[in-house]
Design a protein around this motif. Structure first.
Motif, PDB file in Angstrom:
ATOM      1  N   GLY A   1       0.749  -1.074   0.146  1.00 27.62           N
ATOM      2  CA  GLY A   1       0.037  -0.051  -0.568  1.00 27.62           C
ATOM      3  C   GLY A   1       1.390   1.012  -0.124  1.00 27.62           C
ATOM      4  N   GLY A   2       2.396   1.224   0.116  1.00 25.40           N
ATOM      5  CA  GLY A   2       2.500   2.497   0.819  1.00 25.40           C
ATOM      6  C   GLY A   2       3.163   2.792  -1.278  1.00 25.40           C
ATOM      7  N   TYR A   3       3.455   2.132  -1.346  1.00 25.74           N
ATOM      8  CA  TYR A   3       3.739   2.137  -3.161  1.00 25.74           C
ATOM      9  C   TYR A   3       2.555   2.999  -3.956  1.00 25.74           C
ATOM     10  CZ  TYR A   3       7.565   0.347  -1.166  1.00 25.74           C
ATOM     11  OH  TYR A   3       8.951   0.040  -0.496  1.00 25.74           O
ATOM     12  N   VAL A   4       1.668   2.758  -3.491  1.00 21.53           N
ATOM     13  CA  VAL A   4       0.717   3.595  -4.385  1.00 21.53           C
ATOM     14  C   VAL A   4       0.191   4.825  -4.479  1.00 21.53           C
ATOM     15  CG1 VAL A   4      -2.079   3.469  -4.716  1.00 21.53           C
ATOM     16  CG2 VAL A   4      -1.021   1.340  -3.582  1.00 21.53           C
ATOM     17  N   GLY A   5       0.524   5.539  -6.147  1.00 23.40           N
ATOM     18  CA  GLY A   5       0.639   6.535  -6.055  1.00 23.40           C
ATOM     19  C   GLY A   5       1.139   6.498  -7.638  1.00 23.40           C
ATOM     20  N   LYS A   6       1.861   8.243  -7.676  1.00 20.64           N
ATOM     21  CA  LYS A   6       2.155   8.672  -8.832  1.00 20.64           C
ATOM     22  C   LYS A   6       3.780   8.115  -9.377  1.00 20.64           C
ATOM     23  CE  LYS A   6       3.498  12.473 -11.892  1.00 20.64           C
ATOM     24  NZ  LYS A   6       3.287  14.083 -11.876  1.00 20.64           N
ATOM     25  N   GLY A   7       3.531   6.857 -10.622  1.00 21.36           N
ATOM     26  CA  GLY A   7       4.042   6.144 -10.908  1.00 21.36           C
ATOM     27  C   GLY A   7       4.910   4.853 -10.193  1.00 21.36           C
ATOM     28  N   MET A   8       3.943   4.959  -9.997  1.00 27.29           N
ATOM     29  CA  MET A   8       3.957   3.580  -9.081  1.00 27.29           C
ATOM     30  C   MET A   8       2.922   2.892  -9.361  1.00 27.29           C
ATOM     31  SD  MET A   8       7.109   3.651  -6.334  1.00 27.29           S
ATOM     32  CE  MET A   8       7.607   1.738  -6.258  1.00 27.29           C
ATOM     33  N   LEU A   9       2.177   2.230  -8.221  1.00 29.13           N
ATOM     34  CA  LEU A   9       1.143   1.735  -8.127  1.00 29.13           C
ATOM     35  C   LEU A   9      -0.434   2.160  -7.692  1.00 29.13           C
ATOM     36  CD1 LEU A   9       1.896  -1.180  -5.764  1.00 29.13           C
ATOM     37  CD2 LEU A   9       1.779  -1.367  -8.019  1.00 29.13           C
ATOM     38  N   ASP A  10      -1.364   1.910  -8.872  1.00 31.83           N
ATOM     39  CA  ASP A  10      -2.284   2.439  -8.321  1.00 31.83           C
ATOM     40  C   ASP A  10      -3.420   1.594  -7.231  1.00 31.83           C
ATOM     41  OD1 ASP A  10      -2.635   3.597 -10.924  1.00 31.83           O
ATOM     42  OD2 ASP A  10      -1.771   2.830 -11.727  1.00 31.83           O
TER      43      ASP A  10
ATOM     44  N   HIS B   1       7.270  -2.806  -9.373  1.00 29.12           N
ATOM     45  CA  HIS B   1       6.747  -1.411  -9.541  1.00 29.12           C
ATOM     46  C   HIS B   1       6.984  -0.349 -10.095  1.00 29.12           C
ATOM     47  CE1 HIS B   1       5.157  -3.726  -5.844  1.00 29.12           C
ATOM     48  NE2 HIS B   1       4.650  -3.904  -6.669  1.00 29.12           N
ATOM     49  N   LYS B   2       8.664  -0.075  -9.590  1.00 27.60           N
ATOM     50  CA  LYS B   2       8.897   1.143  -9.930  1.00 27.60           C
ATOM     51  C   LYS B   2       9.168   1.707 -11.066  1.00 27.60           C
ATOM     52  CE  LYS B   2      10.737   5.332  -9.790  1.00 27.60           C
ATOM     53  NZ  LYS B   2      10.361   5.687 -10.717  1.00 27.60           N
ATOM     54  N   CYS B   3       9.322   0.843 -12.759  1.00 28.26           N
ATOM     55  CA  CYS B   3       9.958   0.854 -13.936  1.00 28.26           C
ATOM     56  C   CYS B   3       8.554   0.838 -14.593  1.00 28.26           C
ATOM     57  CB  CYS B   3      10.973  -0.055 -14.423  1.00 28.26           C
ATOM     58  SG  CYS B   3      12.923  -0.216 -12.899  1.00 28.26           S
ATOM     59  N   ALA B   4       7.788  -0.434 -14.043  1.00 23.54           N
ATOM     60  CA  ALA B   4       6.868  -0.132 -14.558  1.00 23.54           C
ATOM     61  C   ALA B   4       5.708   0.817 -14.220  1.00 23.54           C
ATOM     62  CB  ALA B   4       5.578  -1.330 -14.830  1.00 23.54           C
ATOM     63  N   GLY B   5       5.880   0.987 -13.383  1.00 20.09           N
ATOM     64  CA  GLY B   5       5.297   2.199 -13.239  1.00 20.09           C
ATOM     65  C   GLY B   5       5.038   3.757 -13.707  1.00 20.09           C
ATOM     66  N   ALA B   6       6.405   3.888 -13.919  1.00 22.71           N
ATOM     67  CA  ALA B   6       6.732   4.829 -14.688  1.00 22.71           C
ATOM     68  C   ALA B   6       6.299   4.844 -15.954  1.00 22.71           C
ATOM     69  CB  ALA B   6       8.456   4.719 -14.185  1.00 22.71           C
ATOM     70  N   CYS B   7       6.810   3.833 -16.757  1.00 22.11           N
ATOM     71  CA  CYS B   7       6.169   3.352 -18.030  1.00 22.11           C
ATOM     72  C   CYS B   7       4.972   3.734 -18.059  1.00 22.11           C
ATOM     73  CB  CYS B   7       6.174   1.820 -18.416  1.00 22.11           C
ATOM     74  SG  CYS B   7       6.245   2.036 -19.695  1.00 22.11           S
ATOM     75  N   ALA B   8       3.554   3.288 -16.666  1.00 21.04           N
ATOM     76  CA  ALA B   8       2.181   4.143 -17.095  1.00 21.04           C
ATOM     77  C   ALA B   8       1.716   4.613 -17.060  1.00 21.04           C
ATOM     78  CB  ALA B   8       1.763   2.648 -16.363  1.00 21.04           C
ATOM     79  N   GLU B   9       2.511   6.304 -16.234  1.00 21.09           N
ATOM     80  CA  GLU B   9       2.117   6.796 -16.326  1.00 21.09           C
ATOM     81  C   GLU B   9       2.958   7.768 -17.174  1.00 21.09           C
ATOM     82  OE1 GLU B   9       0.087   9.098 -13.429  1.00 21.09           O
ATOM     83  OE2 GLU B   9       1.187   7.244 -12.646  1.00 21.09           O
ATOM     84  N   LYS B  10       3.914   7.891 -18.418  1.00 16.95           N
ATOM     85  CA  LYS B  10       3.998   8.579 -19.151  1.00 16.95           C
ATOM     86  C   LYS B  10       3.356   8.502 -20.410  1.00 16.95           C
ATOM     87  CE  LYS B  10       8.371   6.273 -21.252  1.00 16.95           C
ATOM     88  NZ  LYS B  10       9.544   6.294 -21.036  1.00 16.95           N
TER      89      LYS B  10
END
Length: 331
Positions: free
Chosen positions: A61-70, A157-166
């Motif tokens: 849950g701590g990684y839910v936010g912009k650039g990581m998890l939804d 989480h970090k890399c895939a989340g960044a890809c999704a964010e952009k």
């Protein structure tokens, strides 16, 4: 057992409510579920959902936010979330562009997340999934067929989340996640066990002068026990197994994570990181990014793990991309 809790049966429920109370700008709770999603939603982008048994905070849950998890699904302590809970997370977080499930390789997690993906597909939601298996310690373990998924999951989480964010497509986000999984390896050790509150006793026993090398984040057995040695010598043992994978070679760039398991002082984690930096420098492997801290814990276990991620130009950009979550902020 000494723990600052109320009722052991209510820990997950109260923890999630406490997280929402602390971080209302980041997360909200799905009604009737042990699920956190972004407070402001995730419309118009691929969404990432992860989770697993509680006890690994700040994961997930701590990684839910912009650039990581939804979205993040919290099972009972060290227990896989149910398919229904994962399904509710998918429905709550879905932004109309598809969903990627990031699953750690534990039998219950894989089965339940896959069932939830099938349920969502029946509702017309496009779902893909990846399984993280970064732990090099053992090939099979108590709760897995194949290698366990541990702290390397955070780099997924970090890399895939960044890809999704952009604005990456579901296929592109999944491809990034798979690239991270192919290039990330971890191994850990423990000097003292954790105590699951409902059990009321340590999950395993170690003599005062013993450590467990290669144990899992639920207290699963590792490769062996040995007399306690210096942090430099122990770090050498963990790195030797990781580097034996043959992924990391002279001239490569890597991201490093020295991850505490819940009860290890930051001071000691920095000592471990010093040795990691020395060994990699000796092998002409360049450290492009370092993370030191508690990223995926095991309640109150004393010990640490080391994770290496081999970087190419794409992963280097993504691992350095901005993120803003309760447990991970990067500008």
């Amino acid at each position: 057992m000494k723990k600052m809790i109320n009722n052991p049966d209510n820990i997950v429920d109260e923890m999630l409510n406490g997280m929402v109370a602390a971080h209302p700008d980041y997360v909200k709770r799905v009604d009737g579920c042990d699920v956190l999603v972004r407070a402001n939603g995730s419309q118009g982008k691929v969404v990432l959902i992860s989770g697993g048994g509680s006890g690994h905070e700040p994961a997930h849950g701590g990684y839910v936010g912009k650039g990581m998890l939804d979205g993040a699904v919290a099972g009972a302590m060290f227990t896989s979330p149910t398919p229904d809970q994962v399904y509710e997370a998918i429905k709550a977080a879905d932004g109309g562009k598809g969903v990627l499930l990031v699953i750690k390789n534990y039998t219950g997690d894989v089965m339940n997340f896959e069932m939830a993906a099938d349920m969502a597909a029946d509702e017309g939601i496009e779902v893909e999934k990846v399984v993280v298996n970064d732990d090099v310690a053992v090939e099979n373990s108590t709760w897995t067929t194949g290698r366990r998924g541990i702290a390397g999951t955070i780099f997924v989480h970090k890399c895939a989340g960044a890809c999704a964010e952009k604005g990456g497509s579901l296929a592109e986000v999944k491809a990034v996640a798979e690239k991270v999984i192919a290039n990330v390896r971890s191994m850990g050790m423990a000097i003292a066990p954790c105590t699951v509150p409902a059990a009321g006793k340590p999950s395993f026993e170690l003599a005062d002068d013993e450590v467990e090398i290669g144990m899992g984040i639920h207290g699963e057995p590792g490769t062996h026990r040995e007399k306690i040695r210096s942090v430099a010598e122990t770090t050498d043992t963990l790195l030797e197994k990781i580097l034996a994978e043959g992924i990391y070679n002279a001239g490569d760039e890597v991201a490093v994570m020295v991850n505490g398991l819940g009860a290890t002082p930051l001071q000691e984690l920095y000592l471990a990181n010093l040795r990691v930096s020395e060994v990699l420098a000796e092998k002409n492997i360049k450290v492009a990014k370092t993370l030191v801290g508690n990223y995926m814990t095991s309640i109150d276990m004393a010990g640490y793990s080391i994770t290496l991620l081999k970087l190419d130009a794409e992963l280097k950009e993504l691992v350095n991309a901005p993120a803003d979550t309760p447990a991970f902020v990067q500008v």
